[in-house]
Design an enzyme around this catalytic site. Sequence first.
Site, PDB file in Angstrom:
ATOM      1  N   ASP A   1       0.867  -1.173   0.000  1.00 18.53           N
ATOM      2  CA  ASP A   1       0.000   0.000   0.000  1.00 18.53           C
ATOM      3  C   ASP A   1       0.912   1.234   0.000  1.00 18.53           C
ATOM      4  O   ASP A   1       2.121   1.131   0.225  1.00 18.53           O
ATOM      5  CB  ASP A   1      -0.942  -0.017   1.212  1.00 18.53           C
ATOM      6  CG  ASP A   1      -2.169   0.873   0.975  1.00 18.53           C
ATOM      7  OD1 ASP A   1      -2.144   1.681   0.032  1.00 18.53           O
ATOM      8  OD2 ASP A   1      -3.155   0.754   1.738  1.00 18.53           O
TER       9      ASP A   1
ATOM     10  N   GLU B   1     -10.072   7.413   4.028  1.00 18.87           N
ATOM     11  CA  GLU B   1      -8.994   6.952   4.900  1.00 18.87           C
ATOM     12  C   GLU B   1      -8.987   7.628   6.261  1.00 18.87           C
ATOM     13  O   GLU B   1     -10.022   7.942   6.819  1.00 18.87           O
ATOM     14  CB  GLU B   1      -7.652   7.124   4.193  1.00 18.87           C
ATOM     15  CG  GLU B   1      -7.592   6.257   2.938  1.00 18.87           C
ATOM     16  CD  GLU B   1      -6.216   6.121   2.378  1.00 18.87           C
ATOM     17  OE1 GLU B   1      -5.308   5.751   3.136  1.00 18.87           O
ATOM     18  OE2 GLU B   1      -6.029   6.365   1.182  1.00 18.87           O
TER      19      GLU B   1
HETATM   20  C1  BGC Z   1      -3.992   7.716  -0.944  1.00 17.85           C
HETATM   21  C2  BGC Z   1      -3.720   8.070  -2.314  1.00 17.85           C
HETATM   22  C3  BGC Z   1      -3.716   9.557  -2.327  1.00 17.85           C
HETATM   23  C4  BGC Z   1      -2.601  10.027  -1.461  1.00 17.85           C
HETATM   24  C5  BGC Z   1      -2.522  11.501  -1.423  1.00 17.85           C
HETATM   25  C6  BGC Z   1      -2.842   8.143  -0.118  1.00 17.85           C
HETATM   26  O1  BGC Z   1      -2.976   7.727   1.184  1.00 17.85           O
HETATM   27  O2  BGC Z   1      -4.206   6.372  -0.870  1.00 17.85           O
HETATM   28  O3  BGC Z   1      -4.596   7.524  -3.191  1.00 17.85           O
HETATM   29  O4  BGC Z   1      -3.580  10.072  -3.588  1.00 17.85           O
HETATM   30  O5  BGC Z   1      -2.674   9.513  -0.186  1.00 17.85           O
HETATM   31  O6  BGC Z   1      -1.301  11.930  -0.905  1.00 17.85           O
HETATM   32  C1  BGC Z   2      -5.055   3.092   0.293  1.00 21.82           C
HETATM   33  C2  BGC Z   2      -5.362   2.021  -0.716  1.00 21.82           C
HETATM   34  C3  BGC Z   2      -5.280   2.572  -2.096  1.00 21.82           C
HETATM   35  C4  BGC Z   2      -3.929   3.191  -2.321  1.00 21.82           C
HETATM   36  C5  BGC Z   2      -3.745   3.806  -3.677  1.00 21.82           C
HETATM   37  C6  BGC Z   2      -3.783   3.791  -0.035  1.00 21.82           C
HETATM   38  O1  BGC Z   2      -3.583   4.884   0.797  1.00 21.82           O
HETATM   39  O2  BGC Z   2      -4.974   2.526   1.571  1.00 21.82           O
HETATM   40  O3  BGC Z   2      -6.612   1.471  -0.466  1.00 21.82           O
HETATM   41  O4  BGC Z   2      -5.524   1.576  -3.032  1.00 21.82           O
HETATM   42  O5  BGC Z   2      -3.721   4.193  -1.363  1.00 21.82           O
HETATM   43  O6  BGC Z   2      -4.457   4.948  -3.836  1.00 21.82           O
END
Ligand code: BGC
Ligand code: BGC
Length: 868
Positions: free
Chosen positions: A345, A545
């Site tokens: 991840d 998140e």
């Molecule tokens: C998310 C990403 C997002 C990024 C932004 C990550 O935790 O999963 O998809 O673009 O944070 O900094």
């Molecule tokens: C998230 C994932 C996601 C990835 C990519 C991460 O922060 O936990 O679920 O697929 O970002 O965006």
Amino acid sequence: MRKNSLKIAPSRKPKSRVSLALAWVLAGYAAMVTLGHAAGSGSAPSDGQVQGQIQLNNWPQQHSPLPRDAATEARITRLLQQMTLEEKVGQIIQADIDSVTPDEVRRYHLGSVLNGGNSAPNQDNRAHPREWLKLADAFWAASTDRQGGRTGIPVMWGTDAVHGQSKIVGATLFPHNIGLGAANDPALIRRIGEITAKEILVTGQDWTFAPTLAVARNDRWGRSYESYSENPELVGRYAGAIIEGLQGKLGTPDYLGPDHLLATAKHFVGDGGTADGIDTGNNLSSEAALRDIHAAGYPPAIAAGAQVVMASFNSWHGQKMHGNKTLLTDVLVGRLGFDGFVVGDWNGHALVPGCSENQCAAAVTAGLDMFMAPNTWKGLYETTLAQARSGELPLARLDEAVSRILRVKIRMGLLDQVPPSQRKYAGKYELLGAPAHRAVAREAARKSMVLLKNNRALLPLKPGSKILITGDGADNIGKQCGGWTLTWQGLGNRNEHFPHGESIYQGLQHALIGSGGTVQWSDDGSYDSKPDVAIVVFGEDPYAEFQGDRPHLDFSDDSALQMLKRFRQAGIPTVAVFLSGRPLWVNPELNQSDAFIAAFLPGTEGGALADLLLQKPDGSVGYDFSGKLSFSWPNDATGRELNVGDADYQPLFAYGYGLSYQDKRTVATVSENAGLNLTSNDNGSRYLIAGKAVAPWQLQLIDGDKITVVENATQVSSLGAVTARAADRKQQEDTVIIDVRSKSLIALSHGQDRSIDLVENSNAGMALELEYRVLASAGQPARIGLACGTSCSRFIEVGPALKQQVGTDWHTASIPLACFAKAQQETGNMKMNHITSPFVFASDGAVQLQLARVQLKPVSADAVCGLK
Ligand code: BGC
Ligand code: BGC
């Protein structure tokens, strides 16, 4: 409790925002910024020391449903012989399209790219779909370049299409998983997977980071809505169906064929079971609960042919999953028969002890096959290459990781593919939001809505009804869609960004044409002539998140409640429609409404509600409610874990509850005791957490006489004097950089133009606590203060202190509220009982602050009236 603890009174004269800002300007402050954001505060449990024990033979023994065939294996062997060490290292790294160019994909031989939640072609989250396809072609061409002896293995592009192709303007967006759980219909889930796959193929991606198979057990978790259910049985039943829909049926030519793409079972394992529902936190469940609850979706997903599993951010008994060999390798591969590859991840490898974003051989040895290294890929590539050379990363393990990735690429036909734009569905933009797709999304939305209350059979509404609709969700497709919609947190979306979508209000309008009924929209609940019924659509604003983690489950926003009360007083029957990513404590709203619908996050098809609510002209019902809660609805707001099967199970509405029009049940008045007594934990005291304003607070940029509310990752004030930019500290975008170029203000202000009473807090010795660092300062005068409405403020000078603190260190400042009462710089009479902005920062010149947190906390021992 919300009623008493956070005394929110309409502020005396908020009038217009402009007048408020002007007042400050007149008071001599060029800019003001208010911050008010928080992410799951509370005490993050320190990861336990005890490592959970796994007994391998406690886990089911499964075999991969896909046999390895000789031709594929021979091809992998040949490729491995041909690939240089650089190519092998590149193959196991995935970079984000915002941080990598096609040329870099070629030079570093990267095996994969992704677009994170805020990443898009030309950094435009609303880019035309054709830009996505064009970029897919560019990455493809770069990766397959064979010049100079390159092996030229095609790159694969992954995206978070978690409720439809949710990064693409015009795509069909389905209800988030929590709503789909309420639909209790695996066949529907399969159809949704099929449609999602097609809409992704239109724009040229190969792979989606879905489904989330989390079994969310604590609804305070900001990702609860990504979970189908708190019940592992339902998640298990859906897992195979969604994999099959996305990837095609295993054992048929459809499987990973031209109509399908690669899915990801995520996040392995235990994401939905962290202590206090804290995102990326520590799961302390027993081995049996880990297996039977949190891992329930994986055996069926693997049996259906899942080829990618994403490692989870969380720990299990203190051990981070990205470094957990027992679970990633011995259990997942050894016992559950997983034969695809494990992707990390977002910089998740950095959480493993001894690792950083730039190096983590330990994750690979534990079983990670591909790093998700969005913005850190280059450093990681260099280090991993050095580690492969030195033997710190055993070559055999590197080869195995590469083989696993190649095997999946071969299985999906990627090695023999044509460029993205030449594939079956590429460029068929008419498929995005196609009527047939939208019909399925509408069906899903209909099936996902749960009727909690329908006293005196108010619903369905009679033909010819005169309807009033109000509430901030009534005409707001962005709010219906929630997080992971065009942007990461789902913020900044307006109806025009959903050209094929329909708000709930628009859906009613369309449905009423020719029926004799009418619907009137009102933003504040006022009306000219008395309606037969009022529909109030309200609920949580989008989040994703960790930013959606909450300290408790009190809905905490009284605006809808006030309207419901007014309608009731006027004798108008009310229908409450609650949009949310999880069950919340809404007892006061329940009591004030005649009918109450938990609509969750229904997606782009707001018309689904009209299907359910309106009787046909002949009085018959078109569609009855069939949604049943897939999460237990809480009895109080404490956020205590509450799940079906608990020994002491006392929900307000039980798992599986949901009325239909056949049920004549009357829901009695419910208790309005929220069960909370920690005032310091509600949003009357949390203004900005993890770099984001916590609702109802807004971070505002004030420049000249204009206020700009920070809604996007980068937000510039109207005249450009100040910019707020999300920035990473410990997690992604968990801070905000305030970049002041010239005289301006930032403020954390109440989003509903209300005020809070801080008298008691001040008397009780509370302080404004800031966590920040100073990236730059020209030493110009700057002030921190509170505002109490028009021409009412108190400021403390901090300019010299800021200059001294310039550097990389983080500071925590505790400024007693009492200091503001004595502050020198003032306008108007201080009204501590009437604070409209509990934090204002004003600067006369250039300064760059990085802010993590602004909240009330007990005064610390070293507190002073300033920054030190
Ligand atoms: C998310 C990403 C997002 C990024 C932004 C990550 O935790 O999963 O998809 O673009 O944070 O900094
Ligand atoms: C998230 C994932 C996601 C990835 C990519 C991460 O922060 O936990 O679920 O697929 O970002 O965006």
